[in-house]
Every structure is written in structure tokens, then in C-alpha cells.
Motif scaffolding. Structure first.
Motif, short mmCIF file in Angstrom:
data_model
loop_
_atom_site.label_atom_id
_atom_site.label_comp_id
_atom_site.label_asym_id
_atom_site.label_seq_id
_atom_site.Cartn_x
_atom_site.Cartn_y
_atom_site.Cartn_z
N ASP A 163 8.89 -79.09 -0.77
CA ASP A 163 9.21 -78.46 -2.04
C ASP A 163 8.15 -78.85 -3.06
O ASP A 163 7.27 -79.66 -2.78
CB ASP A 163 10.60 -78.93 -2.50
N ALA A 164 8.26 -78.26 -4.24
CA ALA A 164 7.33 -78.58 -5.31
C ALA A 164 7.59 -79.99 -5.82
O ALA A 164 8.73 -80.42 -5.93
CB ALA A 164 7.47 -77.58 -6.44
N ILE A 165 6.52 -80.72 -6.14
CA ILE A 165 6.63 -82.08 -6.65
C ILE A 165 6.69 -82.09 -8.17
O ILE A 165 7.44 -82.84 -8.79
CB ILE A 165 5.44 -82.94 -6.17
N THR A 166 5.89 -81.24 -8.81
CA THR A 166 5.84 -81.19 -10.26
C THR A 166 5.23 -79.87 -10.70
O THR A 166 4.70 -79.12 -9.88
CB THR A 166 5.00 -82.36 -10.82
N SER A 167 5.31 -79.56 -11.98
CA SER A 167 4.58 -78.45 -12.57
C SER A 167 3.43 -79.02 -13.38
O SER A 167 3.63 -79.96 -14.15
CB SER A 167 5.49 -77.61 -13.47
N ILE A 168 2.26 -78.46 -13.21
CA ILE A 168 1.08 -79.02 -13.87
C ILE A 168 0.01 -77.94 -14.03
O ILE A 168 -0.17 -77.09 -13.16
CB ILE A 168 0.51 -80.22 -13.04
N SER A 169 -0.68 -77.97 -15.16
CA SER A 169 -1.83 -77.09 -15.34
C SER A 169 -2.95 -77.54 -14.42
O SER A 169 -3.16 -78.74 -14.23
CB SER A 169 -2.32 -77.13 -16.80
N TYR A 170 -3.67 -76.58 -13.86
CA TYR A 170 -4.77 -76.94 -12.96
C TYR A 170 -5.89 -77.61 -13.75
O TYR A 170 -6.48 -78.59 -13.32
CB TYR A 170 -5.29 -75.68 -12.28
N ASN A 171 -6.16 -77.09 -14.93
CA ASN A 171 -7.25 -77.59 -15.76
C ASN A 171 -6.86 -77.49 -17.23
O ASN A 171 -5.83 -76.90 -17.56
CB ASN A 171 -8.52 -76.80 -15.51
N HIS B 218 7.43 -70.26 2.34
CA HIS B 218 7.87 -69.52 1.16
C HIS B 218 9.09 -70.22 0.56
O HIS B 218 10.11 -70.38 1.22
CB HIS B 218 8.21 -68.09 1.55
N ILE B 219 8.99 -70.68 -0.70
CA ILE B 219 10.08 -71.43 -1.33
C ILE B 219 10.65 -70.74 -2.56
O ILE B 219 11.58 -71.27 -3.19
CB ILE B 219 9.61 -72.85 -1.72
N GLY B 220 10.11 -69.57 -2.94
CA GLY B 220 10.63 -68.87 -4.10
C GLY B 220 10.17 -69.43 -5.43
O GLY B 220 10.75 -69.12 -6.47
N TYR B 221 9.14 -70.28 -5.42
CA TYR B 221 8.55 -70.85 -6.62
C TYR B 221 7.10 -70.36 -6.71
O TYR B 221 6.53 -69.92 -5.73
CB TYR B 221 8.50 -72.38 -6.56
N VAL B 222 6.54 -70.51 -7.90
CA VAL B 222 5.10 -70.27 -8.06
C VAL B 222 4.38 -71.60 -7.86
O VAL B 222 4.68 -72.58 -8.53
CB VAL B 222 4.79 -69.70 -9.45
N TRP B 223 3.41 -71.63 -6.92
CA TRP B 223 2.71 -72.90 -6.67
C TRP B 223 1.23 -72.66 -6.42
O TRP B 223 0.80 -71.64 -5.92
CB TRP B 223 3.35 -73.69 -5.53
N TRP B 224 0.46 -73.67 -6.81
CA TRP B 224 -0.99 -73.58 -6.80
C TRP B 224 -1.57 -73.64 -5.39
O TRP B 224 -1.10 -74.37 -4.54
CB TRP B 224 -1.62 -74.74 -7.59
N LEU B 225 -2.65 -72.90 -5.20
CA LEU B 225 -3.53 -73.05 -4.05
C LEU B 225 -4.80 -73.76 -4.51
O LEU B 225 -5.03 -73.93 -5.71
CB LEU B 225 -3.87 -71.69 -3.45
N VAL C 30 3.12 -72.47 -16.09
CA VAL C 30 2.55 -73.58 -15.31
C VAL C 30 3.15 -73.59 -13.91
O VAL C 30 4.31 -73.94 -13.74
CB VAL C 30 2.82 -74.93 -16.01
N PRO C 31 2.40 -73.20 -12.89
CA PRO C 31 2.92 -73.24 -11.52
C PRO C 31 3.11 -74.67 -11.02
O PRO C 31 2.66 -75.63 -11.63
CB PRO C 31 1.84 -72.52 -10.71
N ALA C 32 3.75 -74.76 -9.89
CA ALA C 32 4.07 -76.06 -9.31
C ALA C 32 2.96 -76.53 -8.39
O ALA C 32 2.11 -75.77 -7.97
CB ALA C 32 5.39 -75.96 -8.54
#
Length: 250
Positions: free
Chosen positions: A55-63, A163-170, A196-198
Motif C-alpha cells: 500500500d501507499a506509505i505516504t503522500s509527498i511531492s516529488y520535487n 492496482h490499489i485505487g490510489y494515485v502513486w508516483w513512478l 500530491v500522489p502517494a
């Protein structure tokens, strides 16, 4: 795990075995490590195993600026990941939560940044961030778009096991052709995301680690010898509790 015509669970590419298939078919690659549930996504040529958090650990801006400016074309070997907020969080804050990681995970992993859309790119054609000086010692990373594509190549994208139904960074940088995050629907997208994606951290387990228990299912994940935070049978999980309840710590 054996494959059948109706339940494909892995594929081979360039000497790497990728776990690939539907959520219903894949219930054998769960690992409990450092109090977190992980999924094995690939077995590398050298016997190391890549994992991603379930699952997602946190939401964070990439930069600092979550837009086109976070990809500096003039520094494409290192500016995108190893100079980012994401790199700092994963390899400082998150890394410190991994117990005995010096003996369990690969500390100098190589992370591939693909250079076009997921379905059109193969890993040998990618840019290795470890070619840059500050990327030489990188224990924690993210999946790139091609690795994510391989996870559902044996299935429909909406039923893929990641697929977890969240927005997450690649891991991919921003450009007009790079898929840089996974959306709510499981598809990958290129445009700048307004919120801010996860983050779903990824690590590589050393080839010589030993398992201490488990069968690999979600209810009975593999456990790793040397990890003191073992899953305890018949334990009430903290994520089943609700706001307003009290928790007593030892």
C-alpha cells in the motif's frame, strides 16, 4: 507459482522473472518486513528480489515544484530522482524505518528511469541513474512505468495485482512522453498531477537472505530471518482500529 491458461502469474524478460497477473491469481508474493507488508515484483538475474510496499506509505511531492520544472533536461542523469524530495524521503527517512537493512537489502541498487511510454520501452534501453555520482548508493527507489506495465501484462490493467485505487508516483521524469504516475483507475499518466500522489517504496532483497516463516499469502506472508518485527499470529492489526480508541505502547 505454477501458471495455467486461466491464471498466469509470471513472465520472463531479459533473464528477469516478473510477477505478472491478476489480484485473484497472485496470492503468493507477500512479505512482512520491518512492520510493513510488501509484494515481490521480480526476481533479478543475480537472485536478488525486487519488492514494493503493498500500500501507499505516504503522500509527498516529488520535487519543490510539482510541475514541468522538476525535470531538468540538462541534468537528466540525476536531477529527477537523486536530487528530489522523493529521494531524500526514501533514502533517509523511510530507510531508517527498515530494520537491519544493511544485512537484508541491496544498498547500492540500480534504478532505471525509462525514456518513453511504458508499453514502448524496455529496461535495457533506459537511463540508469546510478551512472551519476550521487546515485551510486541508492537503497530505496520506485518502480518505473515499464516495470509497472509488466505487472499487469498478463491481466487487464484494472485487475492487475499492483492496482490499489490510489494515485502513486513512478520513477520516471516529467516529459511529454513519459508516464510518471499511476492514476486511480490503474492507468499511467504523463501530465502534471495537481494534488500530491502517494509513494510506494521499492527495495531489493539480497540473494542470500533466509526466510523464517510464512507461506507468501496475504494472511501468512513470508517473514525474513534477521527482522525482529515478526508478524504475530492471531494479532489484532492496528489498521482495524478506529479514531477515538486508546493504544497502550510497551
Amino acid at each position: 507459482e505454477k501458471q495455467t491458461d486461466t491464471c498466469k502469474t509470471y513472465l520472463e524478460e531479459d533473464g528477469i522473472t516478473y510477477v505478472s497477473g491478476t489480484k485473484d491469481c497472485i496470492n503468493f508474493n507477500y512479505v512482512w518486513y520491518s512492520g510493513k507488508l510488501w509484494r515481490i515484483t521480480a526476481i533479478n538475474k543475480d537472485g536478488t528480489m525486487k519488492m514494493i510496499t503493498d500500500d501507499a506509505i505516504t503522500s509527498i511531492s516529488y520535487n519543490p515544484q510539482n510541475n514541468v520544472n522538476f525535470y531538468d533536461v540538462s541534468k537528466k542523469d540525476d536531477a529527477t530522482y537523486t536530487g528530489s524530495y522523493m529521494y531524500q524521503f526514501l533514502n533517509e527517512d523511510f530507510l531508517d524505518t527498515l530494520y537491519n537493512y544493511q544485512n537484508i537489502i541491496v544498498e547500492d541498487s540500480t534504478w532505471n528511469i525509462t525514456t518513453s511510454s511504458s508499453k514502448d520501452t524496455k529496461l535495457p534501453e533506459t537511463t540508469l541513474i546510478n551512472n551519476s555520482t550521487i546515485g551510486k548508493n541508492t537503497p530505496v527507489g520506485l518502480l518505473n512505468s515499464y516495470e509497472y506495465y509488466l505487472s499487469y501484462k498478463n491481466a487487464s490493467i484494472s485487475s492487475g495485482y499492483l492496482h490499489i485505487g490510489y494515485v502513486w508516483w513512478l520513477l520516471n521524469p516529467y516529459s511529454s512522453s513519459d508516464d510518471r504516475y499511476v492514476g486511480f483507475d490503474g492507468y499511467t499518466y504523463k501530465n502534471s498531477y495537481p494534488s500530491v500522489p502517494a509513494a510506494r517504496p521499492s527495495i531489493n532483497l539480497k540473494s542470500n537472505i533466509q526466510l523464517s516463516g510464512g507461506t507468501g499469502s496475504k494472511d501468512d506472508p513470508y517473514t525474513i530471518l534477521g527482522d525482529k518485527e515478526q508478524a504475530t499470529a492471531n494479532t489484532t492489526l492496528l489498521n482495524t482500529r478506529t479514531i477515538g480508541e486508546y493504544v497502550a505502547f510497551d
